[in-house]
Design an enzyme around this catalytic site. Structure first.
Site, PDB file in Angstrom:
ATOM      1  N   LEU A  43       0.856  -1.200   0.000  1.00  0.00           N
ATOM      2  CA  LEU A  43       0.000   0.000   0.000  1.00  0.00           C
ATOM      3  C   LEU A  43       0.888   1.245   0.000  1.00  0.00           C
ATOM      4  O   LEU A  43       0.985   1.966   0.984  1.00  0.00           O
ATOM      5  CB  LEU A  43      -0.937   0.005   1.209  1.00  0.00           C
ATOM      6  CG  LEU A  43      -2.202  -0.810   1.068  1.00  0.00           C
ATOM      7  CD1 LEU A  43      -3.077  -0.682   2.308  1.00  0.00           C
ATOM      8  CD2 LEU A  43      -3.002  -0.400  -0.141  1.00  0.00           C
ATOM      9  N   HIS A  44       1.552   1.460  -1.105  1.00  0.00           N
ATOM     10  CA  HIS A  44       2.419   2.618  -1.269  1.00  0.00           C
ATOM     11  C   HIS A  44       1.942   3.432  -2.468  1.00  0.00           C
ATOM     12  O   HIS A  44       1.481   2.881  -3.454  1.00  0.00           O
ATOM     13  CB  HIS A  44       3.869   2.184  -1.478  1.00  0.00           C
ATOM     14  CG  HIS A  44       4.418   1.428  -0.312  1.00  0.00           C
ATOM     15  ND1 HIS A  44       4.819   2.052   0.847  1.00  0.00           N
ATOM     16  CD2 HIS A  44       4.595   0.105  -0.107  1.00  0.00           C
ATOM     17  CE1 HIS A  44       5.234   1.143   1.704  1.00  0.00           C
ATOM     18  NE2 HIS A  44       5.103  -0.054   1.151  1.00  0.00           N
ATOM     19  N   ALA A  45       2.064   4.727  -2.393  1.00  0.00           N
ATOM     20  CA  ALA A  45       1.768   5.675  -3.475  1.00  0.00           C
ATOM     21  C   ALA A  45       0.471   5.380  -4.217  1.00  0.00           C
ATOM     22  O   ALA A  45      -0.603   5.642  -3.701  1.00  0.00           O
ATOM     23  CB  ALA A  45       2.949   5.784  -4.411  1.00  0.00           C
TER      24      ALA A  45
END
Length: 87
Positions: free
Chosen positions: A14-16
């Site tokens: 769950l990044h960017a």
């Protein structure tokens, strides 16, 4: 109040970009939604909060929803995570 656990399967966690999709989906629900990892809990509707958890591929997170559409929120967010964010 309802909760569920979900394993993050997409390559970047769950990044960017995936986190943005997650927050956008969370904001479509009226209930309060929290994301929990390693005893840290943040508002699922907050990009900075979700990013601060550092959720990577293979990690299990707990989603908690409280309010009128809590069941739909958990189902929708779980489905989004399980889809791998189309990566």
């Amino acid at each position: 109040m309802k909760n569920c656990e979900v394993v993050v399967t997409n390559a970047s966690g769950l990044h960017a970009r995936p986190a943005t999709f997650f927050i956008q989906k969370a904001n479509t629900y009226k209930c309060t939604i929290m994301v929990e990892k390693d005893d840290r809990k943040v508002n699922a509707k907050s990009l900075l909060g979700v990013l601060s958890l550092g959720i990577a591929k293979g990690m299990t997170i707990k989603l908690t929803a409280d309010g009128q559409d809590e069941e739909a929120a958990l189902e929708g967010l779980s489905a989004l995570i399980n889809s791998g964010f189309a990566e």
